[in-house]
Design a protein around this motif. Structure first.
Motif, PDB file in Angstrom:
ATOM      1  N   THR A 167      13.031  10.829 101.931  1.00 19.64           N
ATOM      2  CA  THR A 167      13.430  11.979 101.124  1.00 19.64           C
ATOM      3  C   THR A 167      13.211  11.761  99.629  1.00 19.64           C
ATOM      4  OG1 THR A 167      15.737  11.210 101.071  1.00 19.64           O
ATOM      5  CG2 THR A 167      15.128  12.750 102.819  1.00 19.64           C
TER       6      THR A 167
ATOM      7  N   GLU B 125      17.584  26.366 104.326  1.00 19.58           N
ATOM      8  CA  GLU B 125      16.293  25.924 104.847  1.00 19.58           C
ATOM      9  C   GLU B 125      16.135  24.419 104.645  1.00 19.58           C
ATOM     10  OE1 GLU B 125      11.508  26.870 104.276  1.00 19.58           O
ATOM     11  OE2 GLU B 125      13.033  27.999 103.161  1.00 19.58           O
ATOM     12  N   GLY B 126      15.723  23.731 105.703  1.00 21.45           N
ATOM     13  CA  GLY B 126      15.467  22.307 105.614  1.00 21.45           C
ATOM     14  C   GLY B 126      16.665  21.416 105.844  1.00 21.45           C
TER      15      GLY B 126
ATOM     16  N   ASN C 236      10.925  21.469 102.448  1.00 26.94           N
ATOM     17  CA  ASN C 236      10.162  20.743 103.477  1.00 26.94           C
ATOM     18  C   ASN C 236      11.048  19.828 104.320  1.00 26.94           C
ATOM     19  OD1 ASN C 236       7.662  21.860 102.548  1.00 26.94           O
ATOM     20  ND2 ASN C 236       7.593  20.297 100.938  1.00 26.94           N
TER      21      ASN C 236
ATOM     22  N   ALA D 201      12.557  20.329 107.179  1.00 22.82           N
ATOM     23  CA  ALA D 201      12.277  20.320 108.619  1.00 22.82           C
ATOM     24  C   ALA D 201      11.129  19.370 108.944  1.00 22.82           C
ATOM     25  CB  ALA D 201      11.956  21.738 109.097  1.00 22.82           C
ATOM     26  N   GLU D 202      10.129  19.355 108.082  1.00 25.25           N
ATOM     27  CA  GLU D 202       8.995  18.444 108.294  1.00 25.25           C
ATOM     28  C   GLU D 202       9.417  16.998 108.078  1.00 25.25           C
ATOM     29  OE1 GLU D 202       4.547  17.567 106.395  1.00 25.25           O
ATOM     30  OE2 GLU D 202       5.582  19.461 105.988  1.00 25.25           O
ATOM     31  N   LEU D 203      10.190  16.752 107.024  1.00 26.68           N
ATOM     32  CA  LEU D 203      10.648  15.389 106.763  1.00 26.68           C
ATOM     33  C   LEU D 203      11.538  14.877 107.888  1.00 26.68           C
ATOM     34  CD1 LEU D 203      11.517  15.706 102.959  1.00 26.68           C
ATOM     35  CD2 LEU D 203       9.603  14.437 103.944  1.00 26.68           C
TER      36      LEU D 203
ATOM     37  N   ARG E  63      11.265  15.161 110.943  1.00 24.87           N
ATOM     38  CA  ARG E  63      10.513  14.620 112.082  1.00 24.87           C
ATOM     39  C   ARG E  63      10.285  13.123 111.946  1.00 24.87           C
ATOM     40  NH1 ARG E  63       7.041  19.278 110.980  1.00 24.87           N
ATOM     41  NH2 ARG E  63       7.735  21.033 112.259  1.00 24.87           N
ATOM     42  N   LYS E  64      10.423  12.608 110.717  1.00 26.36           N
ATOM     43  CA  LYS E  64      10.253  11.168 110.485  1.00 26.36           C
ATOM     44  C   LYS E  64      11.575  10.414 110.628  1.00 26.36           C
ATOM     45  CE  LYS E  64       6.594  12.211 107.138  1.00 26.36           C
ATOM     46  NZ  LYS E  64       6.159  12.070 105.723  1.00 26.36           N
TER      47      LYS E  64
ATOM     48  N   GLY F  48      16.230  20.441 110.452  1.00 24.89           N
ATOM     49  CA  GLY F  48      16.058  19.795 109.152  1.00 24.89           C
ATOM     50  C   GLY F  48      16.783  18.482 109.038  1.00 24.89           C
TER      51      GLY F  48
END
Length: 359
Positions: free
Chosen positions: A77, A101-102, A153, A155-157, A159-160, A171
């Motif tokens: 992050t 969001e996120g 971003n 939600a994308e982060l 995934r890691k 998220g």
């Protein structure tokens, strides 16, 4: 230390960033002015200031965004924009948190938040609530607000991270118990463990404790009254503590930590970091089965979302899973010590620091 001799730089958690954003947004809501930079109060007498990366006021809503600086920690992050939107809440409602969001939502039991709640952990919630109250007291507000936290971003982060497996969907989690990100360095951390043992031996201590975190450290200190220089900041490096004590023994060692970390030690893992070892629910289920647990309980533990979830199921059924995990962790420790003159006991705690297992 970095290669050029500088100390590793600390950073700030998503919880600290969300607290700063909330403080600035609520201040703007009450005064019409965004404080930039905004200063917050964190534990251990820390008072960091944060520059505002984004600010917007629209009627009865104010939004502030702050870029997270994780210092020298390799944090997924780092550089993320953490935002808080503050709007008036119902009279008497206090602070109500929402996932923007996120930011994820909890969908499975076993976490320190109820199912359906935004994945904003208890300590960041406390930080934000305290700062809302302080701003309200200073500028004449009620303190009844809705705080919506978002991460660009996110939600994308996420995934890691392990969030999807833990049932935190949509998220990231807003995290942090102290607000500070401590730079993660294996070599320096292990060297610190060794130096801690050296210091304890030099001081003549006959009992040391290796703890996975600050909560377990406080529990052990209260339990045994150990001095500060007998407390080893073990973190995830159980193997480093045990291997060094094998060569440089102290008469007694207490290993303490949460059930998730110590369940991994019980299975034989010596590096307890989530990136290098995982809780085996099949192994926990086998412990339950060997202890005479019902088929229903065995199946429930095997399908558990977290080790804490497995513990709660077992406790409800009257089976001491915490003690079983402690005993397994103690066996692993003794195997690594290889007969060194070190007596080992293990203390398992829950997130609140309550002892839930001993061996």
């Amino acid at each position: 230390m970095t290669e050029d001799g500088r100390g590793l730089r600390h950073g700030w958690t998503t919880g600290a960033c969300a607290t700063a954003a909330t403080t600035a947004a609520y201040t703007a809501l009450l005064t019409g002015e965004f404080p930039d930079p905004v200063t917050i109060d964190l534990p251990h007498d820390r008072h960091p200031s944060f520059a505002l990366a984004r600010e917007h006021r629209d009627g009865a809503r104010a939004t502030v965004g702050i870029v997270k600086d994780a210092g020298d920690d390799p944090d997924v992050t780092h550089g993320a924009l953490v935002s808080a939107t503050v709007s008036p809440g119902e009279p008497g409602s206090g602070v109500v948190f929402r996932a923007g969001e996120g930011v994820g939502t909890v969908t499975k039991p076993g976490l320190p938040l109820a199912v359906g709640e935004p994945a904003i952990n208890p300590m960041p919630r406390q930080f934000m609530t305290e700062h809302v109250a302080a701003v309200a007291g200073r500028f004449g507000g009620t303190g009844d607000v809705v705080v919506e936290v978002s991460v660009e971003n996110g939600a994308e982060l996420a995934r890691k991270t392990w969030n999807p497996r833990l049932g935190i969907l949509g998220g990231l989690s807003i995290l942090g118990t102290t607000g500070v990100v401590v730079p993660y360095s294996c070599s320096s951390w292990i060297d610190s463990i060794r130096r801690g043992i050296d210091v304890a031996r030099a001081a003549g201590h006959t009992h040391v404790a290796g703890c996975t975190g600050s909560t377990s450290e406080r529990t052990v200190q209260q339990l045994y009254g150990l001095p500060e220089d007998a407390l080893l900041d073990m973190g995830d490096f159980a193997g480093a503590v045990l291997k060094y004590l094998r060569r440089h023994p102290v008469p007694r060692l207490t290993v303490a930590g949460g059930i998730g970390k110590l369940a991994k030690l019980a299975e034989g893992h010596l590096d307890l970091h989530s990136g290098r070892s995982q809780v085996s629910f099949a192994a926990l289920a086998q412990l339950v089965a060997d202890a005479g647990g019902s088929a229903e309980l065995v199946a429930g533990v095997r399908a558990a979302n977290t080790a804490l979830d497995a513990l709660q199921q077992s406790r409800a059924a009257g089976l001491p899973l915490g003690d079983l995990v402690a005993a397994g962790a103690r066996r692993t420790a003794e195997d690594v010590l290889r007969g060194a003159p070190v007596a080992v006991d293990v203390v398992v705690i829950d997130r609140a620091g309550t002892i839930v297992g001993r061996a």
